[in-house]
Each structure stands twice: as C-alpha cells, then as structure tokens.
Write an enzyme that holds these catalytic residues in place. Structure first.
Site, PDB file in Angstrom:
ATOM      1  N   ASP A  31      33.437  -2.784 -11.128  1.00  0.00           N
ATOM      2  CA  ASP A  31      33.165  -3.237  -9.762  1.00  0.00           C
ATOM      3  C   ASP A  31      34.426  -3.828  -9.137  1.00  0.00           C
ATOM      4  OD1 ASP A  31      30.602  -2.432 -10.139  1.00  0.00           O
ATOM      5  OD2 ASP A  31      29.747  -4.444 -10.376  1.00  0.00           O
ATOM      6  N   TYR A  32      35.201  -4.551  -9.941  1.00  0.00           N
ATOM      7  CA  TYR A  32      36.427  -5.183  -9.433  1.00  0.00           C
ATOM      8  C   TYR A  32      37.407  -4.123  -8.936  1.00  0.00           C
ATOM      9  CZ  TYR A  32      40.866  -7.687  -9.311  1.00  0.00           C
ATOM     10  OH  TYR A  32      42.077  -8.205  -8.910  1.00  0.00           O
ATOM     11  N   PHE A  34      36.738  -1.087  -7.985  1.00  0.00           N
ATOM     12  CA  PHE A  34      36.178  -0.454  -6.784  1.00  0.00           C
ATOM     13  C   PHE A  34      36.438  -1.323  -5.555  1.00  0.00           C
ATOM     14  CE2 PHE A  34      32.928   0.381  -3.644  1.00  0.00           C
ATOM     15  CZ  PHE A  34      32.830   1.774  -3.623  1.00  0.00           C
ATOM     16  N   GLU A 111       6.546  17.265  -8.093  1.00  0.00           N
ATOM     17  CA  GLU A 111       7.431  16.126  -7.851  1.00  0.00           C
ATOM     18  C   GLU A 111       6.593  14.865  -7.760  1.00  0.00           C
ATOM     19  OE1 GLU A 111      10.226  17.124  -4.486  1.00  0.00           O
ATOM     20  OE2 GLU A 111       9.065  18.974  -4.581  1.00  0.00           O
ATOM     21  N   LYS A 113       5.280  11.495  -6.167  1.00  0.00           N
ATOM     22  CA  LYS A 113       5.099  11.058  -4.773  1.00  0.00           C
ATOM     23  C   LYS A 113       5.583   9.617  -4.672  1.00  0.00           C
ATOM     24  CE  LYS A 113       1.679  10.904  -1.083  1.00  0.00           C
ATOM     25  NZ  LYS A 113       1.908   9.513  -0.676  1.00  0.00           N
ATOM     26  N   ASP A 115       6.527   6.034  -3.086  1.00  0.00           N
ATOM     27  CA  ASP A 115       5.867   5.159  -2.118  1.00  0.00           C
ATOM     28  C   ASP A 115       6.927   4.380  -1.348  1.00  0.00           C
ATOM     29  OD1 ASP A 115       3.736   4.191  -0.786  1.00  0.00           O
ATOM     30  OD2 ASP A 115       3.121   2.740  -2.288  1.00  0.00           O
ATOM     31  N   GLU A 170      12.766   9.982   0.788  1.00  0.00           N
ATOM     32  CA  GLU A 170      11.958   8.758   0.837  1.00  0.00           C
ATOM     33  C   GLU A 170      12.878   7.570   0.588  1.00  0.00           C
ATOM     34  OE1 GLU A 170       7.742   7.674   1.283  1.00  0.00           O
ATOM     35  OE2 GLU A 170       8.918   9.497   1.563  1.00  0.00           O
ATOM     36  N   TYR A 222      13.542  15.077  -1.299  1.00  0.00           N
ATOM     37  CA  TYR A 222      12.454  15.943  -1.771  1.00  0.00           C
ATOM     38  C   TYR A 222      12.344  17.267  -1.033  1.00  0.00           C
ATOM     39  CZ  TYR A 222       9.847  13.795   2.148  1.00  0.00           C
ATOM     40  OH  TYR A 222       9.449  13.349   3.387  1.00  0.00           O
ATOM     41  N   LYS A 285       3.866  21.778  -4.760  1.00  0.00           N
ATOM     42  CA  LYS A 285       4.284  22.702  -3.704  1.00  0.00           C
ATOM     43  C   LYS A 285       4.372  24.122  -4.259  1.00  0.00           C
ATOM     44  CE  LYS A 285       7.266  19.117  -1.740  1.00  0.00           C
ATOM     45  NZ  LYS A 285       8.662  18.648  -1.610  1.00  0.00           N
ATOM     46  N   LYS A 309      -3.401  12.245  -5.827  1.00  0.00           N
ATOM     47  CA  LYS A 309      -3.269  10.799  -5.893  1.00  0.00           C
ATOM     48  C   LYS A 309      -3.835  10.283  -7.223  1.00  0.00           C
ATOM     49  CE  LYS A 309      -1.964   8.736  -2.699  1.00  0.00           C
ATOM     50  NZ  LYS A 309      -2.473   8.364  -1.390  1.00  0.00           N
ATOM     51  N   CYS A 403     -24.661  -6.265  19.793  1.00  0.00           N
ATOM     52  CA  CYS A 403     -23.196  -6.237  19.807  1.00  0.00           C
ATOM     53  C   CYS A 403     -22.640  -7.653  19.676  1.00  0.00           C
ATOM     54  CB  CYS A 403     -22.700  -5.604  21.109  1.00  0.00           C
ATOM     55  SG  CYS A 403     -20.902  -5.656  21.302  1.00  0.00           S
ATOM     56  N   CYS A 406     -20.698  -8.291  23.450  1.00  0.00           N
ATOM     57  CA  CYS A 406     -21.385  -8.347  24.758  1.00  0.00           C
ATOM     58  C   CYS A 406     -22.892  -8.544  24.601  1.00  0.00           C
ATOM     59  CB  CYS A 406     -21.100  -7.084  25.563  1.00  0.00           C
ATOM     60  SG  CYS A 406     -21.878  -5.589  24.882  1.00  0.00           S
ATOM     61  N   CYS A 421     -22.552   0.260  20.289  1.00  0.00           N
ATOM     62  CA  CYS A 421     -22.869  -0.570  21.451  1.00  0.00           C
ATOM     63  C   CYS A 421     -22.874   0.359  22.663  1.00  0.00           C
ATOM     64  CB  CYS A 421     -21.824  -1.672  21.624  1.00  0.00           C
ATOM     65  SG  CYS A 421     -21.953  -2.527  23.219  1.00  0.00           S
ATOM     66  N   CYS A 427     -18.328  -3.603  27.814  1.00  0.00           N
ATOM     67  CA  CYS A 427     -18.055  -4.332  26.564  1.00  0.00           C
ATOM     68  C   CYS A 427     -16.542  -4.507  26.405  1.00  0.00           C
ATOM     69  CB  CYS A 427     -18.638  -3.554  25.386  1.00  0.00           C
ATOM     70  SG  CYS A 427     -18.459  -4.391  23.803  1.00  0.00           S
TER      71      CYS A 427
END
Length: 665
Positions: A31-32, A34, A111, A113, A115, A170, A222, A285, A309, A403, A406, A421, A427
């Site tokens: 990191d240094y 970079f 693939e 899915k 979130d 995503e 994707y 797919k 799902k 209701c 109303c 209603c 209303c």
C-alpha cells in the site's frame, strides 16, 4: 524527462495495480508503494494541467459535487427479472421457452443474484463514458462521478473491445466493509446503517463523490449489451469482460441442462453464507444470444432469464396491534404493527396482512407471537401464528366495517379479496393517493413535487384533484411549511413542464383502475386522443389488442363519471397533452398497411428492433407470435424451429430480410 510519457506510464502502472488488488485480489506492491506512486502522479498532473485525463487513477479519490443528478434515458432498457421459488417453477419456465423455440438443445448460465444496486455503465473507445442507475428501467440518474471512485470498475479497458457498449453490474457493499463502517459510526456515537444493500444504493446518490470514495463499494458485472459484440453467448461474454478488466464473479457457471442448474442452486443454497457479500438467489439465463433474441421480452422481463429465490429467512415476534390503510383506489390494507425484530438485514416493525380472508385463515390476534418472512415481496408478511404462545383470553380479530379515514361503510364485491371505501371522491387518502400517482415518475414526473408536499397542499385546501395543480401560484405555496422561494418556483415550473409529457403517460397518470403503463400505451396508440377513448363502447374496447372485459368496464366507468370529465376538460384548457403526437418519418409509407408481420432470427442489415420499427412506420403491424392472422414471417439466421414449423403448418409466407427490403422499394 518526457513528462507526458512519465504521466502515461504511471497511469498505466497504477491502473494495473488497482486491477490486481481490487479485481484479482492479488496485490503485487505494498500500500505504501502504491500511495507513493499515486502522489507522484498527482504532483505531475498538478504541475502540468494540460495533460489532465478524466479517467486518470487520481480521479478515483472523488471531490466533484453533484447537487442535482441528471435524469438519463437508457439506450437499452433495464428490465427486471421474473422470480421463481421452486424447482417446479423452473421446469415450467423451461417448458414455456421450448414452446417458443421448439426442440432445440438448451444450455444455461447460472449466476448468483447479488443484493445491491443495479448500474448501467457506458464505455466508448475503451473509456468509461457514463454511469446511470437503474431508475424505473426506462431512465435513471447519472452518477458517473460517484461510480468512478469504485476501484473495481475499470476507467480504461485493455484488449480488443467494441467501439461502444454498455455493461450491467451490481454495486454492492461487502460484509467486512459494512461492519467496518458501522463500527466507526458506533465509536463516534452515531446510528449504524441498517443493511449493506440500502447503504450501497444510498451511496450512489451522495452529492460529494469524495465521501463515496471513502466507502468500500464493489461492482460485480453480470451482463454486456451493444451492437456487434464479439461473442455469442452469456458465459463467453462474462469471460471476455474479465479479460477487458471487469470484475466478473468466479461463481458463474455453464449448465448443460436443468439438472445442472439444480445442482448449482443446491450448492449455493447451502454455501451462500460463506460469501463475502449478500446474495438472495440464483439467476438462470439461456446461454445462447441468438436464442435470447428469439425469445425476446415481455412488457417487464426477459423471457430468457429468471431468478430463483432462496427460501426466505423467518423470525418470530409479537403482534402489538393492527391498523388499516386506504389506497388510492379505496382498497383497504390491514397492517400488522410488530415488536421490532431483525430480519434479512433490516429492522422490521410492520408487516402486511393482505386482507380479511388472510386474517381469518391464520386466526391472527393482537398479542400473538407470529412468524414473519420477507419472501419475494419488499414488504414483510406474516405466514403463521405460534399458537403455543397465545396469551389467554385473546379475542378473534374483527375486521373493520367502516373506513378509518372518512368513516364510510366499506363494501366488498363478489370475486374481490379486498374491502373498499366507496367514497372515491371524498376520502382524503384516496384523493391524495391519486394526485401522488399523477405526479409520479412514470406518470407526469413533476419535478419539485413529492408525496409529502401533495399531502401538504391537500391538507391546506390548495388542491382537491390533480387538475388543481395547474392553478397553483408561488404566493399560495410560500406560506407552507418547509417551502422557500426557490422550492416554490421549482414546483410551479415542474407543473408547467409536465404539459409536455406524452399522451400515453398522461393516460396512465389519470389513475384509471387496471390501466397500467402497458395498457395506457396500447389505448393511446389505438385511440390517438382522449375524446375518442372516452366515446368508445365496451365492445370497441374489448376488440383492442390485450384489452379484456375488466379493463374495458373500468375505462367506461371512469369516463361515465362527471367529476372525471370535468377534470379532463380542465386539463385540456391548461394545455396538457391529451392527444398522441406521432413522430413522422419522412421516408414512411403506407405500403404495409393491413399486414401483420412476425420477426424471427438474426439479421445483417437491420437489428430486430429497427426491423420492427420499419414495419410499423410503413403501416404494418408487428405480431409477437404466428397465428392465422399473420401475413408474413420475416426470417433471419437461426430462426426458431417452432416458429418455422408453425408458419409452414398455417401456410404463412416466410420472407427474407432482402425480400422485406424489396417490399418497401
């Protein structure tokens, strides 16, 4: 020293290190080191501003402020996916596909899915040009400055890529990064974020891109879309995208048949909790792009893809009370007010009870311990009662008879699940709901006017229906709570600009029951203006493509109402578009008038969409499937065998792309 060459070399080297670290998860320098190289590049770019490049690695740190995100229409629509919850539903999906394609071998890409928040990114000549949120699928918000801060998204590509194309991905927030962000908030006494998905989505709309850069967002690709892409299948596209520099999840697999799909699902249903980010299912797919084109789309979803799902997480909590909401159509929705509980990454306090039948079926009572899940719906629902924990002396739930707003007596007609209603025009929630629908993004899209402001206008006696919006003045609005001069002017300008909204969207905005976006487009195209539609008989309406008895009856009832007629007459006076303005092609003819065409296969001169457009612009009609009413099938390469067989059986002439061009000549 050749400054420009040094700058270019540093950019290429830093891009490579970013790719190694954030995409391949295989850093080759510390990191240094970079940071030192990045500082050297920043210093050189500061000294030599003529060599500025908007896609330089130094731009990843952000700093651009976006006050208002520009709305951009997607060049290629972003469809949503149909959901399935069982293997039987996947088998049914395959049968529907085979009915269209015939007996052709099918392979699938599986693939996970993810979130998160969907994004569409355009690349031109290998450089990131624009990034747009999904929005409503038709248009979204330009969030390019924020997307450039996500280090797994390449600013410049490597290899042989098309001149222009879009990628779909995503935007996610890995668990580790999410927990770190929350820990930092807790340490300074702030409220932690509720879940990774909402935090990722909200990050895209932060005004300061430097703040976005501080968040450990990631992007998983994707899909790719564009003209003349150098591959012919989904799995090949993913592999090619990986070689260009995109982060493509390793979990994606080619399945030779549905049994292999089930194996993929079973494996990840068991192992998904070991992933570093949230996933709630599998996307399946059809792998072959030619077959995808042949299958096409419904109004909302691709026919060639479906989401499976995973079984939803369930939790138990206590039902404290039941309240009732009134929708814009008058439908009453019972809502369970729960003891707050954590479910699928969010705190749940309310859940849908659907209707009186559901309450009676489950025998739900206040004080019960209930099981809640977050299935395929956004709003959690109660699925069962733990009778072993029911307190003594609880009483059955009596559904309300009047209701809650109303106090009109509720009605329930035969075949309807909901109570209604009937006070449609008196209303308050129904009036406010109709105006909120009218101003919504897919309808009139009135900028500067939101749902809360509509309620404020109604409660202060300034609007009683949507036509009243066009008589509002700045002076009327200014005294309202949280309303300054600029916001009042923006609201009025937003109302004025809505007069340019097309007729089909105005028709949808009117809120005719059962008339959604797709039906509104069909009615607008058929009747051309509001007067012709209002005079249509029930028989006329039913004869319109895809308009059934229920929709037709609802349209008749809407125009029979004098209050609706008054509102429409006022909208006419204010200049709202109540007539279809068709864009004329100077080369259009009526040569194909009265002829119905079905398009199938892959073409060389036209794209499928251009071919369909040419048919319609020359007076023809495009059919979705072959029937005795079909006059011609325009066949390209890889025409589906099922369509070929059906056309032959019905003696429908099959013509080539060249034959079609000759027709127009």
């Amino acid at each position: 020293m050749d400054v420009q060459k040094t700058i270019n070399n540093l950019r290429e080297e830093l891009n490579l290190h970013n790719h190694n670290y954030y995409v391949l998860d295989h850093p080759t320098i510390s990191d240094y080191e970079f940071d030192q190289k990045l500082k050297q590049l920043q210093d050189l770019e500061s000294q030599y501003p003529d060599y500025f490049d908007e896609n330089s690695p130094t731009q990843r740190v952000g700093g651009d402020i976006t006050k208002n995100f520009q709305t951009v229409v997607h060049e290629h629509r972003m469809y949503s996916l149909d959901n399935s919850y069982s293997k039987e539903e996947l088998i049914d999906w395959e049968k529907r596909i085979q009915k269209i394609l015939g007996d052709v071998p099918l392979e699938y890409t599986c693939e996970l899915k993810y979130d998160g928040a969907s994004i569409s990114i355009t690349y031109e000549n290998g450089k990131l040009k624009r990034a747009v949120t999904r929005g409503d699928g038709i248009q979204g918000d330009d969030v390019t400055n924020n997307i450039k801060t996500i280090k797994s998204i390449p600013l410049k590509l490597v290899g042989n890529f098309p001149e222009k194309f879009d990628v779909r991905g995503e935007i996610i927030l890995p668990f580790a990064g999410f927990e770190k962000m929350n820990q930092e908030l807790i340490e300074i006494g702030e409220t932690p974020y509720s879940n990774p998905r909402n935090t990722a989505s909200g990050s895209l709309k932060l005004q300061d891109s430097a703040e976005v850069a501080k968040r450990p967002l990631d992007c998983l690709l994707y899909f790719l879309i564009g003209n003349k892409l150098p591959f012919s299948s989904q799995i090949e596209g993913l592999e090619t995208a990986r070689s260009w520099g995109f982060k493509v999840p390793k979990e994606a697999k080619l399945a030779r048949n549905l049994d292999h799909v089930f194996q993929f699902i079973d494996f990840w249903d068991e192992h998904r909790h070991k992933l570093p980010y949230e996933t709630d299912g599998v996307v399946v797919k059809v792998n072959d792009f030619h077959l995808q084109e042949e299958l096409g789309f419904t109004a909302k979803s691709p026919r060639w893809a479906i989401a499976y799902k995973f079984k939803s997480e369930q939790v138990a909590t206590v039902l404290n009370s039941i309240s009732y909401q009134v929708g814009r159509t008058g439908a009453i929705t019972p809502v369970a007010n729960l003891e707050p509980v954590q479910l699928a990454g969010t705190i749940v306090k309310r859940a849908s009870l659907h209707n009186s039948d559901q309450i009676e079926k489950l025998d739900i009572r206040v004080g019960d311990t209930v099981f809640v899940e977050k299935g395929g719906e956004i709003i959690p629902k109660i699925i069962a009662v733990d009778l072993s924990k029911r307190p003594q002396n609880t009483l059955p739930t009596n559904y309300i008879t009047h209701c809650p707003e109303c106090h009109s007596e509720l009605i329930r007609t035969g075949g309807e699940a909901n109570h209604y209603c009937p006070n449609f025009y008196g209303c308050p929630p129904q009036i406010i709901g109709r105006i909120q629908h009218f101003i919504s993004r897919k309808a009139m899209d009135i900028e500067g006017l939101g749902g809360e402001t509509v309620a404020l206008l109604f409660n202060n006696g300034l609007v009683q229906n949507y036509a009243d919006l066009y008589e509002l003045t700045v002076d009327q609005i200014l005294p309202l709570e949280r309303m300054a001069q600029k916001s009042a002017e923006n609201l009025i300008n937003g109302v004025l600009n809505s007069k340019n909204v097309s007729f089909e969207r105005v028709l949808y905005a009117l809120g005719i029951r059962y008339v959604g976006e797709t039906v509104a487009k069909k009615l607008a195209k058929h009747y051309k203006n509001i007067d012709s539609l209002s005079e249509a008989s029930l028989l006329d309406l039913v004869l319109v493509d895809e308009i059934g008895d229920k929709i037709a009856q609802s349209v008749i009832e809407f125009f029979d109402n004098q209050e609706n007629q008054n509102s429409i007459n006022r909208l006419k006076e204010y200049g709202v578009q109540l007539e279809l303005i068709e864009k004329l092609n100077p080369n259009a003819t009526n040569k194909l008038e009265g002829k119905t065409f079905v398009v199938s296969g892959v073409f060389s001169t036209f794209s499928r969409d251009d071919l369909k457009k040419a048919i319609e612009e020359n007076g023809g009609k495009v059919g979705s499937s072959i029937s005795p009413k079909t006059d011609f099938v325009v066949a390209g390469d890889n025409m589906g065998p099922a369509k070929l067989e059906k056309a032959s059986k019905l003696n429908v002439p099959i013509i080539s792309e060249e034959d079609f061009i000759q027709m127009l000549k």
